[in-house]
Design an enzyme around this catalytic site. Structure first.
Site, short mmCIF file in Angstrom:
data_model
loop_
_atom_site.label_atom_id
_atom_site.label_comp_id
_atom_site.label_asym_id
_atom_site.label_seq_id
_atom_site.Cartn_x
_atom_site.Cartn_y
_atom_site.Cartn_z
N ASP B 107 -32.96 13.25 3.89
CA ASP B 107 -33.07 13.07 2.17
C ASP B 107 -31.51 12.32 2.47
OD1 ASP B 107 -33.66 12.94 -0.28
OD2 ASP B 107 -32.86 15.08 -0.45
N TYR B 109 -28.68 10.18 -0.53
CA TYR B 109 -27.65 10.69 -1.58
C TYR B 109 -27.38 9.24 -2.31
CZ TYR B 109 -23.91 13.59 -3.62
OH TYR B 109 -23.37 14.65 -4.29
N ARG B 123 -16.11 19.44 -9.07
CA ARG B 123 -14.51 19.15 -8.75
C ARG B 123 -14.17 18.35 -9.93
NH1 ARG B 123 -17.43 17.29 -4.57
NH2 ARG B 123 -17.07 15.29 -5.14
N GLU B 175 -35.44 17.29 -8.02
CA GLU B 175 -34.84 16.00 -7.78
C GLU B 175 -35.67 15.09 -7.85
OE1 GLU B 175 -31.95 16.02 -4.56
OE2 GLU B 175 -30.54 17.25 -5.80
N GLU B 177 -37.14 11.50 -6.79
CA GLU B 177 -36.58 10.50 -5.94
C GLU B 177 -37.92 10.03 -5.55
OE1 GLU B 177 -34.79 12.60 -2.31
OE2 GLU B 177 -33.87 14.03 -3.67
N TYR B 218 -23.48 25.92 1.72
CA TYR B 218 -23.57 24.52 2.55
C TYR B 218 -22.34 23.97 2.76
CZ TYR B 218 -20.65 22.00 -1.21
OH TYR B 218 -19.58 21.55 -2.03
N LYS B 227 -32.83 24.00 -0.15
CA LYS B 227 -33.78 22.75 -0.15
C LYS B 227 -35.07 23.07 0.60
CE LYS B 227 -30.87 19.73 -1.84
NZ LYS B 227 -31.31 18.78 -3.13
N THR B 231 -40.80 20.55 -0.65
CA THR B 231 -40.60 19.18 -1.04
C THR B 231 -41.90 18.65 -1.31
OG1 THR B 231 -38.55 18.99 0.55
CG2 THR B 231 -39.60 16.87 -0.42
N THR B 316 -31.62 11.89 -5.35
CA THR B 316 -31.98 11.95 -6.58
C THR B 316 -31.63 10.71 -7.46
OG1 THR B 316 -31.27 14.11 -7.09
CG2 THR B 316 -31.36 13.03 -9.00
N GLU B 330 -27.82 17.97 -13.60
CA GLU B 330 -27.21 16.88 -14.18
C GLU B 330 -27.49 16.69 -15.81
OE1 GLU B 330 -27.08 12.93 -11.93
OE2 GLU B 330 -28.62 14.13 -11.01
#
Lengths: 375, 375
Positions: B107, B109, B123, B175, B177, B218, B227, B231, B316, B330
């Site tokens: 997967d 990103y 962050r 997500e 995808e 993680y 995860k 899927t 995503t 999000e």
């Protein structure tokens, strides 16, 4: 017939590891190592499951079948050698293959000393262990398609070493590990059952690692190309029942209930790391903080299913002493303190032509070795 | 015969996606969707490769075979319907299965907007993108054993949500995808060849995500149990040749040579995310920063080999606007800004009983949908 090593019988009826072998011009099939020969199981036991080119069809039969076969083999190799003899093939006449089809491959990070050393190297001013480390066995999925059998040459990987730089890895490393081979599946949506009902056996594993590629890529989704180029395993899978079990080390804090140890699955195995034949460290598996039953419980605690052929590994085995570290990044402290070899050479990381061999002993038995040469 | 949607023919000869179907009491075999029916390929083409319960044996034949079969199917469905008709089975009479055996699952990103949003959420005081993000498509290996076909119920995972707490995930997310299915293998130790020679087709993919489990586990090895529980993919694999290709967005800095785009593999596909039937976002694949040819080049740049059935996904898909975000974390800004549904309900993350459905259109064609209900 079994080989004597230091006065101990190494490949006798107390061991009987499984592998896949072929004679010239013939298809691969399942065998068991006995001394310096391999027993042709399809011929000796008249069972076609062993004519397959992988252990998967046998493994999926489950623990009762594993135990019955092991008892039968011990009987035949003890009291029926007149007949069994005909099905033993000298090792020098066979080629050894990857012993099973790898489904998913998960690599853990279970050594307190290894995780602490890595923390000290990369974050010298911070707490060596990250906050989650003592609460769960940290792990990630690796690439099952590049798991290869001992003896397969390892091509030095290329990769991005930092922004704008692509080239051959200059920090090529090893990780001395044990791998655990899953024989029986579990249902999706529920945790797996008991460790010994799912896990068929143990292999020695070298998780080749490109430290420079890994350092640049791994935030935030973890290791990827720094690991995925190759993982080597021994051609012989040692059955769980052959291994000496001991309690795992004490754990603080007490693990959550689903990670609680329900039996002793610490393993008294000492690994030996040799570069070009010279032993450079002796990592002790007995010191591993998280035991393999805890890895399995964690891995399926979210409802992830198991398949026959799943492989999960311990992560680098490192003990508390310098000569017990299972990777070069620890042995040379990220290349700052080279190790000296007997011929006057030194090593920080691996050079082209280097051969790395992992061996291991578990009580009276010698596990299958795993070896690879860099090209 | 093909279905008209908004004046467009959706499942006609310009699409012809592949899947695996079974009639009651019969074994699964390969078919192609045409309108609201599935063409039984083993019967229509007299080729036993399509009698297999997965696309793998056909895919491994390679691109020339894929193109020849596609041309033959278009011919038969255009000019030979009198004969072909007999091999078309109504969709309501069949069950659809996972269309291929998944080898390794990776997967990525690849959305600049998704990675930036996640950075801002976790962050808030730092640069949203991490230093490596614009230099390589960040990715990791997922669990191929828990890739399931659309319609499979999704059990809410349990896991460690923080130190000392084990329980059901309370931040269950999706997500949206695209997944890319590898048909032909590559050798270990060298990079793969051209994208279109290896990649057979495209599937819509929902990478279910347990955000609380993921956040705790993680560091430093990436997502694992957050995860690996499930899927979901579409039952239909759309051939590359059916897809409208566009240039990928500009990239700064210029990618290194091995990641340079050699052809246009941006894809003009708009995805639709629906919760319980109500569309909550429309992520545009055209905005993805890293294109799938770059993912493949990166994934094999270290010499990692490909196998038939490897699956790699985009990560995503999120566009720059709020209504284009492809995950609930999000859309609701980590649960702080719930989305409102038409019946007066709101959602931060998924509740038991919720059904999530992804649909997508690519020019004149409609991709197979992927749907799952939480239990």
């Amino acid at each position: 017939m079994p080989i004597e090593q230091g006065g101990r019988v190494s490949w006798g009826v107390d061991h009987l590891p499984y592998g896949v072998f072929s004679r010239p011009g013939q298809a691969p099939r399942v065998g068991v190592r006995y001394g310096d020969r391999v027993l042709d199981l399809a011929a000796a036991l008249h069972d076609e499951v062993f004519a397959a080119p992988s252990l998967n069809p046998f493994m999926v039969r489950g623990r009762a079948a594993w135990q019955a076969t092991r008892a039968l083999l011990r009987e035949k190799l003890t009291n029926d050698m007149a007949v069994t003899e005909a099905h033993l093939v000298p090792l020098e006449q066979v080629r050894l293959h990857l012993p099973f089809e790898v489904a998913d491959y998960v690599d853990f990070y279970c050594s307190l000393d290894h995780a602490s050393n890595i923390g000290r190297i990369f974050r010298p001013d911070a707490e060596p262990l990250l906050p989650n480390w003592r609460h769960l066995p940290v792990g990630y999925h690796g690439r099952s398609g590049t798991v290869v059998v001992s003896g397969t040459p390892i091509t030095r990987p290329h990769g991005q070493l930092k922004a704008g730089v692509f080239g051959p890895c200059v920090k090529l490393d090893i990780e001395a590990e044990l791998g655990f081979v899953v024989g029986t599946p579990s249902e999706m949506g529920a945790p797996a059952g008991a460790f010994e009902d799912h896990v068929f056996g143990v292999t020695l594993l070298n998780d080749w690692s490109a430290r420079d590629i890994q350092a640049w890529e791994y935030v935030p989704l973890g290791p990827f190309l720094g690991k995925s180029f190759a993982t080597s395993i021994s051609p012989w899978i040692t059955p769980l029942d052959a291994l000496p079990r001991i309690p795992g080390p004490p754990q603080d804090p007490e693990p959550l209930d689903h990670l609680r140890r329900r039996a002793d699955w610490g393993l008294d195995i000492v690994v030996e790391v040799a570069i070009n034949g010279e032993v450079v460290s002796r990592p002790p598996y007995a010191s591993m903080y998280w035991t393999p039953d805890q890895m399995l419980a964690h891995m399926t605690s979210n409802g992830a299913s198991l398949r026959v052929g799943d492989l999960f590994a311990s992560g680098t085995i490192s003990g508390p002493r310098r000569e017990e570290r299972g990777s070069l990044i620890e042995l040379t402290w990220n290349g700052n303190d080279p190790i000296k070899l007997a011929d006057g050479q030194t090593r920080t990381f691996l050079e082209d032509g280097d051969t790395v061999t992992l061996r291991a002993t578990a009580g009276s038995i010698t596990l299958g070795e795993v070896s690879g040469t860099i090209r």
